[in-house]
Design an enzyme around this catalytic site. Structure first.
Site, short mmCIF file in Angstrom:
data_model
loop_
_atom_site.label_atom_id
_atom_site.label_comp_id
_atom_site.label_asym_id
_atom_site.label_seq_id
_atom_site.Cartn_x
_atom_site.Cartn_y
_atom_site.Cartn_z
N TRP A 135 -53.51 17.78 8.33
CA TRP A 135 -53.76 17.33 6.98
C TRP A 135 -52.68 17.97 5.47
O TRP A 135 -52.61 19.37 4.92
CB TRP A 135 -54.62 17.83 6.63
CG TRP A 135 -55.78 17.22 5.49
CD1 TRP A 135 -56.02 15.81 5.32
CD2 TRP A 135 -56.63 17.79 4.20
NE1 TRP A 135 -56.80 15.51 4.39
CE2 TRP A 135 -57.16 16.74 3.51
CE3 TRP A 135 -56.59 19.36 4.01
CZ2 TRP A 135 -58.28 16.89 2.63
CZ3 TRP A 135 -57.37 19.43 2.71
CH2 TRP A 135 -57.62 18.74 1.76
N HIS A 138 -77.97 8.24 -22.86
CA HIS A 138 -77.37 9.68 -23.45
C HIS A 138 -76.01 9.53 -23.67
O HIS A 138 -74.73 10.41 -23.06
CB HIS A 138 -77.84 10.57 -23.59
CG HIS A 138 -79.19 11.22 -23.53
ND1 HIS A 138 -79.92 11.33 -24.77
CD2 HIS A 138 -80.05 10.92 -22.34
CE1 HIS A 138 -81.69 11.44 -24.68
NE2 HIS A 138 -81.40 11.07 -22.79
N ASN A 169 -53.70 26.37 11.43
CA ASN A 169 -54.60 25.63 10.40
C ASN A 169 -55.01 26.88 9.58
O ASN A 169 -54.65 27.34 9.57
CB ASN A 169 -55.69 25.49 10.87
CG ASN A 169 -56.49 24.79 10.17
OD1 ASN A 169 -56.83 24.34 9.37
ND2 ASN A 169 -57.94 24.73 11.01
N GLY A 170 -54.23 26.87 8.25
CA GLY A 170 -55.26 27.26 7.32
C GLY A 170 -54.22 27.83 5.79
O GLY A 170 -52.74 26.18 5.42
N LYS A 203 -62.55 16.03 7.49
CA LYS A 203 -64.41 16.67 8.19
C LYS A 203 -64.98 17.97 7.56
O LYS A 203 -65.80 18.01 6.71
CB LYS A 203 -64.28 16.12 8.92
CG LYS A 203 -66.10 16.26 9.94
CD LYS A 203 -66.82 15.08 9.66
CE LYS A 203 -68.52 15.92 9.68
NZ LYS A 203 -68.72 14.72 8.98
N GLU A 235 -75.77 11.35 -4.27
CA GLU A 235 -75.23 11.54 -2.55
C GLU A 235 -74.72 9.64 -1.56
O GLU A 235 -73.72 9.48 -1.43
CB GLU A 235 -76.89 11.84 -1.55
CG GLU A 235 -76.32 11.42 -0.05
CD GLU A 235 -74.80 12.08 0.38
OE1 GLU A 235 -74.18 12.98 -0.63
OE2 GLU A 235 -74.18 11.93 1.45
N GLU A 283 -66.41 8.00 -1.06
CA GLU A 283 -65.13 8.30 0.10
C GLU A 283 -65.54 7.54 0.90
O GLU A 283 -64.38 7.47 1.73
CB GLU A 283 -66.05 9.62 0.38
CG GLU A 283 -67.41 9.68 1.44
CD GLU A 283 -68.34 10.74 1.41
OE1 GLU A 283 -67.17 11.48 2.14
OE2 GLU A 283 -69.31 11.61 1.55
N CYS A 336 -56.43 20.43 9.48
CA CYS A 336 -55.55 20.69 10.91
C CYS A 336 -56.67 20.91 11.73
O CYS A 336 -57.89 21.40 11.44
CB CYS A 336 -54.40 21.52 10.08
SG CYS A 336 -53.41 21.27 8.64
N ARG A 382 -61.03 15.64 12.31
CA ARG A 382 -61.04 16.26 11.58
C ARG A 382 -60.38 15.67 10.00
O ARG A 382 -60.31 16.39 8.94
CB ARG A 382 -60.53 17.30 11.55
CG ARG A 382 -61.49 17.96 12.56
CD ARG A 382 -60.09 18.60 13.60
NE ARG A 382 -60.23 20.35 13.23
CZ ARG A 382 -60.88 20.63 13.13
NH1 ARG A 382 -62.29 20.85 12.94
NH2 ARG A 382 -60.30 22.03 12.41
N LYS A 419 -71.21 8.62 -1.14
CA LYS A 419 -70.86 7.70 -0.08
C LYS A 419 -70.17 6.65 -0.32
O LYS A 419 -69.12 5.82 0.96
CB LYS A 419 -73.11 7.82 0.50
CG LYS A 419 -72.42 8.71 1.18
CD LYS A 419 -72.52 8.74 2.44
CE LYS A 419 -72.17 9.93 2.86
NZ LYS A 419 -72.17 11.25 2.21
C1 AGP Z 1 -70.02 14.44 3.18
O1 AGP Z 1 -70.30 13.08 3.01
C2 AGP Z 1 -68.22 15.39 2.37
N1 AGP Z 1 -67.62 14.33 3.84
C3 AGP Z 1 -68.49 16.56 1.60
O2 AGP Z 1 -68.09 16.53 0.92
C4 AGP Z 1 -68.86 17.33 2.86
O3 AGP Z 1 -69.82 17.21 3.08
C5 AGP Z 1 -68.26 19.40 2.33
O4 AGP Z 1 -66.92 18.95 2.63
C6 AGP Z 1 -68.72 19.75 2.81
O5 AGP Z 1 -68.61 20.03 3.79
P1 AGP Z 1 -69.87 20.94 4.98
O6 AGP Z 1 -71.41 20.69 4.68
O7 AGP Z 1 -69.62 20.97 5.92
O8 AGP Z 1 -69.53 22.42 4.53
#
Ligand code: AGP
Length: 602
Positions: free
Chosen positions: A74, A497, A98-99, A597, A474, A481, A2, A27, A478
């Site tokens: 969110w 395996h 937020n929270g 984010k 990674e 997501e 949020c 965010r 990517k």
């Molecule tokens: C990264 O592409 C993602 N959006 C997510 O995995 C992110 O790396 C993770 O939420 C950690 O966020 P931070 O680095 O702000 O702690």
């Protein structure tokens, strides 16, 4: 996650509330709303979907109020809907939050027994009713908000607007970031200090337990004991938030292309060993073990750094996923043990929680953080800024490469401090990385061509070995997501395996393989895949492509470089691949569905 933006000024604020919410869109959210104080009392406008929908609703009958609160939600409790959108209202009170309020059910029941009538399914709606209840018993707004905070379990950042104090915004912070600021045009607060650009000369990050009262004449910050305090000033970096994506189609593409400059900035800022060691509260000569902790992409940076610390600095290292580390049984603390927590936002609840557990155990914590003034930046025993600049795209790209670069510098500084040889050779390899990354970026058309060929895939596999194994993970993250294609990363040696059963002619397999000590082993793993009809896209240097030209259906070349820095360079084509597949699939690549984010809830 949020976003909160609120403002008190000498002119109508509705338009600037919308502007502030637009700066928080990165965010991640699924509904938005504002509340302002009008002649007849509190006016609330909320819509589902993008802030543009809220803007249209506001424009259709613009509120005139010069004090207001805004929110991008969110969804956690209750689906995205107008009813569940913030602000939430009780008699004479409007609140944005937020929270997560962990005891919201119990609070809701108690408030219902006192006559509260709830409209939404959210946890947040208990807050205005708690405030309204305390004010009905004679409390002033700030006292009422503090009393509500005492009854709430969990993390929150709250901004409140009341009819009884029409010239003051009230805020309370525990666990979720909140920045307050003041300028010629009044006072404002936001979840991200950079969103205050143009509305405040400087921003102050509230600390846990802090409250703030914002009026047209200034900002009054109090700590949990009610004492007036001055908090750390954080610079407002409004470049990314206010200048958009600088001619690039999306923030993510801009941030991928910024990486040579980001790496250069890091290498010049942290060029000397002293510039790293001088920031630490521990001496690497006495370090016996390192635990690296993070989430998501940051965890994958930690996974690579684990190898570097062991191989180059000779320090035993392990990695942990923050959400697991927080609650798992741990071995007794050893003398000389330290921890490194890595986070772009510095607010990820799981990583913050892991940091708190480490500190409770008396383990020195180094924080690597991009966001200045964030919780981890403030609460770690020592911290090294990532210097990536604001990262707006939800999918982390330049922050990841910044993490790798800073970690590489730290490893070399540790190795030098511990008297290891070969550091200068590795450092000179690092210095050449910006040019190598630029070369990969120039090869973007080749990546776009591969993206075109795989965008209909239902799933994709990524394999790598040694230093390139975390890069394979990674690349899969990517792809998942941004393009929503199911993608999995594997250690190349692990495929036989079990996962090799997934290999068929329809599933693209991205194989990372460059010259280095493990190339031959990786090459035979790749040949095992080819022997079963796998559609192999090779990502490697020229020698590797030549050696495997008979099995790769497509290839993406990266410059030859020492094994140490190859992971940084090999990440770039995978970032571009995920971006272009998502764009060619017509998806919102900067704000992928369901993602935030920074995940400031557990
Ligand atoms: C990264 O592409 C993602 N959006 C997510 O995995 C992110 O790396 C993770 O939420 C950690 O966020 P931070 O680095 O702000 O702690």
């Amino acid at each position: 996650m949020c976003g909160i933006f609120a403002r008190v000024a000498a002119e109508p604020v509705a338009d600037t509330l919308i502007e502030g919410l637009k700066r928080l869109e990165y965010r991640g959210y699924d509904s938005a709303g504002i509340a302002t104080l009008e002649q007849g009392g509190i006016a609330r406008i909320c819509t589902v979907g993008k802030v543009e929908a809220l803007e249209a609703a506001v424009r259709s009958g613009p509120p005139k109020g010069s004090i207001g609160i805004g929110h991008t939600r969110w969804a956690t409790h209750g689906a995205p809907s107008e009813r569940n959108a913030h602000p939430h209202i009780a008699p004479g009170v409007a609140v944005v939050h937020n929270g997560i309020i962990e005891n919201h059910r119990e609070l809701r029941q108690g408030l219902s027994d006192l006559g509260a009538t709830f409209r939404s399914e959210t946890d947040s709606e208990v807050i205005p009713w708690m405030i309204s209840h305390h004010m009905a018993s004679g409390a002033k707004t700030m006292d009422a908000l503090r009393k509500a905070g005492e009854d709430m379990k969990g993390a929150f950042a709250v901004a409140a607007l009341t009819e009884s104090e029409p010239d003051t915004l009230h805020a309370l912070r525990r666990g979720s970031p909140l920045a307050v600021g003041f300028g010629d045009k009044g006072a404002a607060l936001a979840s991200d200090p950079n969103a205050l650009a143009g509305f405040a000369r400087e921003a102050f990050m509230l600390e846990d337990g802090d409250s703030a009262e914002l009026s047209r004449s200034g900002v009054d910050i109090r700590n949990a004991q009610g004492e007036k305090v001055h908090r750390q000033i954080v610079t407002i970096d409004d470049t990314a938030l206010t200048t958009g994506s600088d001619g690039y189609a999306h923030h993510m593409l801009k941030e991928i292309h910024e990486q040579p400059q980001v790496i250069q900035r890091i290498l010049s800022t942290y060029g000397s060993t002293g510039s790293i060691l001088g920031r630490l509260t521990f001496d690497f000569r006495r370090v016996t073990r390192i635990t690296l902790i993070a989430c998501g992409t940051s965890y994958l940076a930690a996974s690579l750094a684990r190898r570097w610390f062991q191989e180059i600095a000779g320090i035993a290292a392990e990695v942990a996923i923050a959400s697991e580390f927080r609650y798992e049984p741990l071995a007794p603390v050893q003398p000389g043990e330290i921890a490194i927590v890595i986070s772009q936002s510095g607010e990820t609840a799981d990583t913050v929680g892991a940091m708190h557990r480490l500190k409770e155990r008396g383990i020195p914590v180094l924080g690597l953080v991009n966001q200045a003034g964030s919780t981890i930046a403030r609460e770690a025993d020592c911290h090294i800024p990532l210097l990536a600049g604001p990262e707006i795209g939800v999918a982390s790209t330049k922050a990841f490469v910044a993490q790798l670069t800073v970690l590489a510098r730290i490893v070399l500084a540790a190795a030098q401090r511990r008297g290891h040889s070969g550091v200068s050779i590795l450092h000179s390899a690092l210095v050449r990385v910006p040019d190598s990354v630029s070369a990969v970026l120039h090869n973007e058309p080749a990546v776009m061509d591969v993206a075109q060929r795989v965008l209909q895939a239902r799933s994709a596999l990524f394999v790598g070995r040694g230093h390139l194994y975390p890069v394979a993970l990674e690349g899969a993250l990517k792809m998942k997501e941004t393009s929503y294609i199911h993608a999995e990363g594997f250690a190349a040696g692990e495929l036989k395996h079990g996962p090799i059963a997934l290999v068929d002619s329809t599933t693209p397999i991205f194989a990372l393989a460059s010259s280095g000590p493990l190339f031959e082993k990786c090459a035979s793993n790749i040949r095992e895949i080819a022997a079963r009809g796998g559609r192999i896209v090779l990502v490697g240097d020229r020698a590797a492509l030549l050696a495997l030209s008979d099995v790769a259906t497509h290839a993406l070349t990266v410059p030859h470089c020492p094994d140490f820095v190859q992971p940084i360079i090999s990440t770039i084509p995978l970032q571009l691949l995920a971006y272009h597949v998502a764009v060619q699939r017509g998806l919102d690549v900067d704000r992928p569905r369901n993602l935030a984010k920074s995940v400031t809830v557990e």
